[in-house]
Design an enzyme around this catalytic site. Sequence first.
Site, PDB file in Angstrom:
ATOM      1  N   LYS A  39       3.188 -16.058 101.364  1.00 28.50           N
ATOM      2  CA  LYS A  39       4.010 -15.155 100.557  1.00 28.50           C
ATOM      3  C   LYS A  39       5.159 -15.329 100.690  1.00 28.50           C
ATOM      4  CE  LYS A  39       5.230 -12.323 101.521  1.00 28.50           C
ATOM      5  NZ  LYS A  39       6.357 -10.801 101.825  1.00 28.50           N
ATOM      6  N   VAL A  76       7.758 -19.063 112.032  1.00 31.55           N
ATOM      7  CA  VAL A  76       6.987 -17.434 112.405  1.00 31.55           C
ATOM      8  C   VAL A  76       7.395 -17.337 112.315  1.00 31.55           C
ATOM      9  CG1 VAL A  76       6.428 -16.621 114.862  1.00 31.55           C
ATOM     10  CG2 VAL A  76       5.370 -18.663 114.211  1.00 31.55           C
ATOM     11  N   ALA A  77       7.852 -15.525 112.186  1.00 27.92           N
ATOM     12  CA  ALA A  77       8.806 -14.345 111.692  1.00 27.92           C
ATOM     13  C   ALA A  77      10.001 -14.757 111.132  1.00 27.92           C
ATOM     14  CB  ALA A  77       8.887 -14.080 113.610  1.00 27.92           C
ATOM     15  N   ALA A  78       9.994 -15.402 109.885  1.00 33.88           N
ATOM     16  CA  ALA A  78       9.934 -16.309 108.559  1.00 33.88           C
ATOM     17  C   ALA A  78      10.279 -15.093 107.620  1.00 33.88           C
ATOM     18  CB  ALA A  78      10.195 -17.108 108.178  1.00 33.88           C
ATOM     19  N   GLY A  79       9.747 -14.063 107.549  1.00 35.78           N
ATOM     20  CA  GLY A  79       9.368 -13.448 106.026  1.00 35.78           C
ATOM     21  C   GLY A  79       8.073 -13.723 105.115  1.00 35.78           C
ATOM     22  N   GLY A 117       0.981 -14.715 109.646  1.00 30.88           N
ATOM     23  CA  GLY A 117       0.289 -14.047 110.291  1.00 30.88           C
ATOM     24  C   GLY A 117       0.005 -13.078 109.897  1.00 30.88           C
ATOM     25  N   ASP A 157       0.759  -6.018 104.323  1.00 31.23           N
ATOM     26  CA  ASP A 157       0.563  -7.719 103.248  1.00 31.23           C
ATOM     27  C   ASP A 157      -0.795  -8.454 103.652  1.00 31.23           C
ATOM     28  OD1 ASP A 157       3.558  -7.431 102.712  1.00 31.23           O
ATOM     29  OD2 ASP A 157       4.177  -9.191 104.729  1.00 31.23           O
TER      30      ASP A 157
HETATM   31  P1  ATP Z   1       6.230  -9.732 108.801  1.00 32.50           P
HETATM   32  O1  ATP Z   1       7.666 -10.535 107.524  1.00 32.50           O
HETATM   33  O2  ATP Z   1       5.056  -8.962 108.017  1.00 32.50           O
HETATM   34  O3  ATP Z   1       7.514  -9.419 109.742  1.00 32.50           O
HETATM   35  P2  ATP Z   1       6.892 -12.961 108.944  1.00 32.50           P
HETATM   36  O4  ATP Z   1       6.290 -13.138 108.160  1.00 32.50           O
HETATM   37  O5  ATP Z   1       8.064 -12.465 109.090  1.00 32.50           O
HETATM   38  O6  ATP Z   1       6.051 -11.328 109.257  1.00 32.50           O
HETATM   39  P3  ATP Z   1       5.293 -13.549 110.820  1.00 32.50           P
HETATM   40  O7  ATP Z   1       5.231 -15.410 110.956  1.00 32.50           O
HETATM   41  O8  ATP Z   1       3.307 -13.244 110.626  1.00 32.50           O
HETATM   42  O9  ATP Z   1       6.409 -13.226 110.511  1.00 32.50           O
HETATM   43  O10 ATP Z   1       5.298 -13.718 112.676  1.00 32.50           O
HETATM   44  C1  ATP Z   1       5.407 -12.200 113.308  1.00 32.50           C
HETATM   45  C2  ATP Z   1       5.380 -11.826 114.314  1.00 32.50           C
HETATM   46  O11 ATP Z   1       3.991 -11.800 114.526  1.00 32.50           O
HETATM   47  C3  ATP Z   1       5.803 -13.619 115.537  1.00 32.50           C
HETATM   48  O12 ATP Z   1       6.587 -13.273 116.068  1.00 32.50           O
HETATM   49  C4  ATP Z   1       3.950 -13.663 116.330  1.00 32.50           C
HETATM   50  O13 ATP Z   1       4.895 -12.832 118.019  1.00 32.50           O
HETATM   51  C5  ATP Z   1       3.241 -12.117 115.580  1.00 32.50           C
HETATM   52  N1  ATP Z   1       2.141 -12.986 115.224  1.00 32.50           N
HETATM   53  C6  ATP Z   1       0.707 -12.657 115.323  1.00 32.50           C
HETATM   54  N2  ATP Z   1      -0.245 -13.094 115.097  1.00 32.50           N
HETATM   55  C7  ATP Z   1       0.478 -13.978 115.240  1.00 32.50           C
HETATM   56  C8  ATP Z   1       0.228 -15.685 113.599  1.00 32.50           C
HETATM   57  N3  ATP Z   1      -1.362 -15.274 113.490  1.00 32.50           N
HETATM   58  N4  ATP Z   1       0.509 -16.460 113.497  1.00 32.50           N
HETATM   59  C9  ATP Z   1       2.146 -15.874 113.438  1.00 32.50           C
HETATM   60  N5  ATP Z   1       2.553 -14.934 114.152  1.00 32.50           N
HETATM   61  C10 ATP Z   1       1.972 -14.074 114.625  1.00 32.50           C
END
Ligand code: ATP
Length: 293
Positions: free
Chosen positions: A12, A96-99, A103, A137
């Site tokens: 997203k 991961v944790a990229a916005g 997850g 989200d």
């Molecule tokens: P948000 O903007 O909601 O913080 P994001 O897209 O920036 O999310 P995610 O990729 O969802 O970040 O990851 C945030 C953290 O969630 C990661 O550091 C990881 O430890 C944890 N996490 C838990 N489940 C998952 C998953 N299925 N995939 C990726 N990360 C996950």
Amino acid sequence: MSKKLDLTANAKINLTLDVLAKRKDGYHEVEMIMQSIDLADRLTFTKVKEGIEIEVNHPQVPTDQNNLIYQAAQLLFSELDLDGGVKVKVDKQIPVAAGLAGGSTNAAATLVAINQLWNLDLSRAELMLRGAKLGADIPFCLEGGTQLATGIGTELERLSSASELYLVIVNPPLEVSTGMIYQNLKLNQVISHPQTAKVIAGLRIGETDLVIDNLTNVLETVTLNIYPEVANLKKKMEQLTDKALMAGSGPTVLGFVVGQDRAEQVKVELEEELNADYKIMVSKTVKQAIEFN
Ligand code: ATP
């Protein structure tokens, strides 16, 4: 009865991200236009005798109860007293944790998969209610397409879909905590809020320029100040693309361009300039969040 299900879970982006107020309970009132893109994880769900087992090809993603997949499965298993267990294999392509809601989209796929594999017949609205308990989200990641999200981000209204927009996604080697960025947001210091109504109008009449010109993310005021690397990356993307915008709370930066050829060309130019730790991808907007394979 089927024992296995293969789903694609799309990432997203926010076309606009506005924060209107801080609530007493710590949540923020937001107004944002959310959009599915075709950068995606592939998840395979298999019914097993017992337990929730997660296998993922990414070292930063937990495989225990900290994984949102685990929490989503657990929620349905315990609430509905389901028999057996589930094994989930994840091919993680979303940084991961990229916005980019990696997850959350995995959690949404898990709700859809268990609903299907156990023949629960829960409606989309019922899945969204449960998803919202795990993360703001997740309802969007069940609905997908182009949506206006209000409240804490869980109230959705479907908008006319953007005509296919191409973007280059650059994810720097940094993890940014969404919570920390929101804590550092000072609403009285935000100079320019997104013109959300203009973007909605652009989407409705199919005027891509009106959409692109008004893409705005108020969290940039925080993240770009704390992380100069992200500010520099945004400047570089501004030079190479029609519009650069930070994704969510960062650190990923999106660059919008016309057409796939231009996107691929920008990707090559960025690969020459940035070191190999930066992940660079080409993507486009799509109409669904979860796809059955
Ligand atoms: P948000 O903007 O909601 O913080 P994001 O897209 O920036 O999310 P995610 O990729 O969802 O970040 O990851 C945030 C953290 O969630 C990661 O550091 C990881 O430890 C944890 N996490 C838990 N489940 C998952 C998953 N299925 N995939 C990726 N990360 C996950």
